[in-house]
Write an enzyme that holds these catalytic residues in place. Sequence first.
Site, PDB file in Angstrom:
ATOM      1  N   ARG A   1      51.245  40.131  42.742  1.00 35.54           N
ATOM      2  CA  ARG A   1      49.845  40.144  42.349  1.00 35.54           C
ATOM      3  C   ARG A   1      48.994  39.618  43.492  1.00 35.54           C
ATOM      4  NH1 ARG A   1      49.492  38.355  37.337  1.00 35.54           N
ATOM      5  NH2 ARG A   1      47.367  37.643  37.375  1.00 35.54           N
TER       6      ARG A   1
ATOM      7  N   LYS B   1      41.798  35.626  33.720  1.00 39.45           N
ATOM      8  CA  LYS B   1      40.679  35.944  32.824  1.00 39.45           C
ATOM      9  C   LYS B   1      40.281  34.738  31.990  1.00 39.45           C
ATOM     10  CE  LYS B   1      42.378  40.399  31.789  1.00 39.45           C
ATOM     11  NZ  LYS B   1      42.981  41.132  30.705  1.00 39.45           N
TER      12      LYS B   1
ATOM     13  N   GLU C   1      44.400  44.866  29.108  1.00 38.19           N
ATOM     14  CA  GLU C   1      44.177  44.365  27.760  1.00 38.19           C
ATOM     15  C   GLU C   1      42.668  44.126  27.663  1.00 38.19           C
ATOM     16  OE1 GLU C   1      46.708  40.911  27.258  1.00 38.19           O
ATOM     17  OE2 GLU C   1      45.954  40.710  25.220  1.00 38.19           O
TER      18      GLU C   1
HETATM   19  P1  ATP Z   1      45.030  37.718  33.067  1.00 36.38           P
HETATM   20  O1  ATP Z   1      46.283  36.943  33.223  1.00 36.38           O
HETATM   21  O2  ATP Z   1      43.917  37.279  33.938  1.00 36.38           O
HETATM   22  O3  ATP Z   1      44.621  37.934  31.637  1.00 36.38           O
HETATM   23  P2  ATP Z   1      46.438  40.144  33.001  1.00 36.38           P
HETATM   24  O4  ATP Z   1      47.444  40.471  34.032  1.00 36.38           O
HETATM   25  O5  ATP Z   1      46.944  39.654  31.702  1.00 36.38           O
HETATM   26  O6  ATP Z   1      45.382  39.163  33.639  1.00 36.38           O
HETATM   27  P3  ATP Z   1      45.809  42.754  32.103  1.00 36.38           P
HETATM   28  O7  ATP Z   1      44.582  43.227  31.450  1.00 36.38           O
HETATM   29  O8  ATP Z   1      47.033  42.690  31.290  1.00 36.38           O
HETATM   30  O9  ATP Z   1      45.466  41.334  32.729  1.00 36.38           O
HETATM   31  O10 ATP Z   1      46.066  43.514  33.459  1.00 36.38           O
HETATM   32  C1  ATP Z   1      45.973  44.890  33.647  1.00 36.38           C
HETATM   33  C2  ATP Z   1      46.729  45.248  34.886  1.00 36.38           C
HETATM   34  O11 ATP Z   1      46.179  44.578  36.020  1.00 36.38           O
HETATM   35  C3  ATP Z   1      48.182  44.850  34.790  1.00 36.38           C
HETATM   36  O12 ATP Z   1      48.963  45.967  35.113  1.00 36.38           O
HETATM   37  C4  ATP Z   1      48.342  43.749  35.796  1.00 36.38           C
HETATM   38  O13 ATP Z   1      49.566  43.847  36.432  1.00 36.38           O
HETATM   39  C5  ATP Z   1      47.194  43.994  36.787  1.00 36.38           C
HETATM   40  N1  ATP Z   1      46.736  42.743  37.370  1.00 36.38           N
HETATM   41  C6  ATP Z   1      46.192  41.696  36.731  1.00 36.38           C
HETATM   42  N2  ATP Z   1      45.938  40.687  37.591  1.00 36.38           N
HETATM   43  C7  ATP Z   1      46.313  41.120  38.818  1.00 36.38           C
HETATM   44  C8  ATP Z   1      46.314  40.534  40.143  1.00 36.38           C
HETATM   45  N3  ATP Z   1      45.862  39.306  40.367  1.00 36.38           N
HETATM   46  N4  ATP Z   1      46.787  41.284  41.161  1.00 36.38           N
HETATM   47  C9  ATP Z   1      47.229  42.526  40.942  1.00 36.38           C
HETATM   48  N5  ATP Z   1      47.273  43.126  39.733  1.00 36.38           N
HETATM   49  C10 ATP Z   1      46.822  42.437  38.684  1.00 36.38           C
HETATM   50 MG    MG Z   2      47.303  39.598  29.880  1.00 36.57          MG
END
Ligand code: ATP
Ligand code: MG
Length: 609
Positions: free
Chosen positions: A307, A317, A72
């Site tokens: 994760r 984030k 995102e």
């Molecule tokens: P945040 O909660 O920090 O906003 P998010 O998971 O919402 O992170 P996205 O931009 O939706 O962030 O993530 C893109 C991809 O990265 C998703 O497929 C997610 O599964 C993966 N991802 C995000 N954080 C992690 C993590 N800590 N370990 C492994 N994969 C991750």
């Molecule tokens: Mg997200």
Amino acid sequence: MSHPANTPNKPVASAVAADVVKPSNFLRQIIESDLANGTYASRCWGGSPGDAAHHAAGQPDPAKIRTRFPPEPNGYLHVGHAKSICLNFGLARDYGGVCHLRFDDTNPEKEDTEYVNSIIDSVKWLGFDWNGAPNAAPYQASDYFDFMYRAAEYLIEAGHAYVDEQTAEQMRVNRGDFGKPGIDSPFRSRTPADNLARFRQMRDGLYEDGAMVLRAKIDMASPNINMRDPAIYRIRRATHHNTGDKWCIYPMYTYAHPIEDALEQITHSICTLEFEDQRPFYDWLMTRLIEGGLLASPPPKQYEFARLNLTYVITSKRKLAQLVYDHKVSGWDDPRMPTIVGLRRRGYTPAALQLFAERIGVTKSDSWIDYSTLEGCLREDLELKAHRGMAVLNPVKLVLTNWDEVMGAGHLEPCSQPALPHPPEGTEPPPARHFTIGKEVWIDREDFEEVPPKGYKRLFPGNKVRLKGGYVIECTGCTKDANGVITEVHATVVPDTKSGTPGSETVKVKAAITWVGVADGVNAEVRLYDRLFSDAQPDAGGKDFLESLNPNSLKVVSAIVEPSLANALPGQNFQFERHGYFVADRIDHVQGAKPVFNLAVGLRDGWGK
Ligand code: ATP
Ligand code: MG
């Protein structure tokens, strides 16, 4: 001639070459079994994302599998994303597939092109190309809004979706909970024609934001709450960065995501564990839209992995944004940040992050990875690649009191040392480093003790050491100021002991210390970084992570470095001998000006010891 570490830490070929045998994991096993069974062998690819008809008119898919990385664009990528990137792109690479970079930009409010550009840069820097061609445009989920709308009308017509006018509160109460089945909405039994008319009115802007939603009609008594008629469209008047004001209704993430995967012919949709409960809806939606002939079959399948949780690091984030906006760090690319731009500025290499992702593997249960694992991967990558150099971080002057007498007044003796003591096999060694020694040199304060502690082998009166790459010297004493602070260390040079000359080894010493000549040493700013948090799990269990900020996470020192380091390229990695790995700062280090180096990682793991 060019050497990998002699260029700034830009894209390099994969550290982990495709032909190296990788440890297996559950995802590799699934893919190997799908390939053996020909699960996806019949798929076609229309050359771009599209519906069933689009792909049916295409070629047999040249990609054996398709994976995707779907960020995102609402922040900068961090080390957790690096795990997901290396996983998805790595699987595609290893199994003859293609990995898609897709911006999951279905939420109109939060996206920003600053984030879009930084995500593109980070994925490239990690060493990956997406969508099957170098420099291909990333896919954007918002390009699929028309299809998502059409699919919603189909679901309504087929009796699988309805417009619900309950308030948000009524919906919440009537959804029930873990131990209590939900209650059907009074609007659930409207006819498809009635629902369709209302949905079109929603689209046409006849209702206020939040007045009603479109819900999938599944099962209000399902033990999985996600199957109790989840909302799939909502009214939201917001300008979208891609589609502008075309829409006042937007699809919900749970509805949009499976459709994005299917339009792109993804085979293995890999996400983190918190989406496990969404999988039944993912499959339900795929089945309905294939029945309706809208999506190609076989559909993508979702798999979940744990994760990355890394000690001393936060990977949300939102929380990282807070550090930036509260000025706890200098920006998203502060070298203490676990963002990819921060890690890069700290001196991390794509190869080190790829190695890290390989090493931690993928599992189905949550665990914590020790920060030292990440550091170990960087050391391992730089050990053979980073050019050596000498730097004095806490300088005190050493005077060789017999120099003029034995070497000649004002004499500067040229010295040289290899840039790489062990060049990788099959590569030409880089040019040697050159520097000079004269009557005065800089040494680190820690390398002299007037009264040596037990076992101390470096400079103290009466002891001999080697100035690395120079001469053996014998310490004679020191001078101090009125406060007792040492102002100069004194020693005599032992003639005929210059490193690399015949007979130089006849005088035995127990230690070699690093140094920089006063005549040709260059003043440099060195930023000594430490962990940003002093708590291993700074935000676990709802803790306020700002309370465990490490007040000593940055110390700036005035150092003196050997002349070869003054020519460093921004982003170039070095080993400062006996000190650790450093990188010329990508932003503040400007060739021709005072050099600026960041500590990337110490030579060995000193944390917690
Ligand atoms: P945040 O909660 O920090 O906003 P998010 O998971 O919402 O992170 P996205 O931009 O939706 O962030 O993530 C893109 C991809 O990265 C998703 O497929 C997610 O599964 C993966 N991802 C995000 N954080 C992690 C993590 N800590 N370990 C492994 N994969 C991750
Ligand atoms: Mg997200």
